[in-house]
Design a protein around this motif. Structure first.
Motif, mmCIF file in Angstrom:
data_model
loop_
_atom_site.group_PDB
_atom_site.id
_atom_site.type_symbol
_atom_site.label_atom_id
_atom_site.label_comp_id
_atom_site.label_asym_id
_atom_site.label_seq_id
_atom_site.Cartn_x
_atom_site.Cartn_y
_atom_site.Cartn_z
ATOM 1 N N TYR A 1 -17.848 25.566 -65.248
ATOM 2 C CA TYR A 1 -18.705 24.280 -65.246
ATOM 3 C C TYR A 1 -19.600 24.353 -66.598
ATOM 4 N N ASN B 1 -13.338 17.369 -59.188
ATOM 5 C CA ASN B 1 -14.268 16.963 -60.452
ATOM 6 C C ASN B 1 -15.298 16.180 -60.136
ATOM 7 N N TYR C 1 -19.029 24.192 -58.230
ATOM 8 C CA TYR C 1 -17.682 23.880 -59.200
ATOM 9 C C TYR C 1 -17.247 25.040 -59.579
#
Ligand code: HEM
Length: 228
Positions: free
Chosen positions: A154, A36, A61
């Motif tokens: 995302y 993250n 991501y």
């Protein structure tokens, strides 16, 4: 006597289970944090010539989250994690009920001068984390991994963190998690039998630094995304 011995044995087994599941959850939390943190790295951190088809933070991501869902080993570890969380929570409830019973016992002495407030309030901190986790899982895990309503993780995370009340919920959950980790690491080592006083003092400091670093790194993510 035999009953007492049995109960003692049971409570040791419970504390060991708590320690092992807790350490596994911490292992997950380190990996989860690393994944993250992509959310707060600048685009320049992802040069296309180095990462191949990944050109920016958004791509990176989503590539990470795609990998989470499509790699069998991660799926297996995720199942172990769910079981560890469930056992950890059941164990916590049993230990709390047991402690409550022991407090009614005149032999049970609670010495507040040698314990920290967070070690005496693990139940409350655990409950705050539990509430946070239910909201967190409903928002991301359920929508992305289970129901597959949202395919761009995302965008989902970013849209969530644009709502101030989610940021507040995250900060509260993460603060509780920080204290929980500090006490958890300390007591896990005690439960697993590593006990010399000097070693425990070192473990206490390591736990404090580790808990603080984890909490700060987790805490900056929602704040940075909110102002992004
Ligand atoms: C800013 C902080 C956080 C962000 C942005 C975040 C984001 C996410 C996202 C997007 C997912 C769904 C995809 C996945 O499975 O990885 C997820 C799952 C999960 N998160 Fe978080 N998370 C954060 C903090 C936390 C914290 C503090 C905890 C624990 C207290 C936590 C526990 C979990 C768990 C248990 C799952 C399910 C894991 C799985 O199915 O593999 N997360 N998180």
């Amino acid at each position: 006597m035999a009953l007492k011995k049995g109960l003692f044995k049971t409570s040791v087994a419970r504390k060991n289970m708590m320690a092992i599941t807790g350490l596994f959850i911490i292992f997950f939390l380190v990996i989860h944090l690393a994944g993250n943190l992509i959310l707060v790295l600048p685009d320049s951190f992802f040069p296309i010539e180095f990462w191949g088809n990944v050109a920016n933070q958004h791509d990176m991501y989503n590539a990470y989250s795609h990998f989470l869902v499509h790699f069998w080993l991660i799926t297996l570890v995720a199942w172990v994690l769910y079981i560890a969380i469930i056992l950890h929570v059941i164990d916590a409830i049993l230990i709390t009920l047991n402690n409550r019973k022991a407090k009614g016992d005149s032999y049970a002495v609670t010495d507040n001068s040698t314990s920290t407030w967070y070690s005496r309030n693990m139940g409350i901190l655990g409950t705050v984390i539990g509430v946070f986790l239910v909201i967190h899982m409903a928002q991301f895990w359920l929508q992305y991994k289970v129901l597959k309503i949202e395919h761009d993780l995302y965008n989902l995370v970013l849209a969530t963190m644009k709502q101030w009340w989610f940021v507040v919920i995250y900060e509260l959950g993460i603060i509780a998690l920080g204290f929980h980790i500090v006490h958890g690491i300390e007591s896990a080592h005690r439960s697993l039998g590593i006990y010399p006083k000097k070693v425990m003092r070192v473990i206490k400091y390591i736990a404090l630094i580790f808990g603080l670093v984890m909490a700060v790194l987790y805490a900056i993510i929602p704040i940075i995304l909110y102002f992004k």
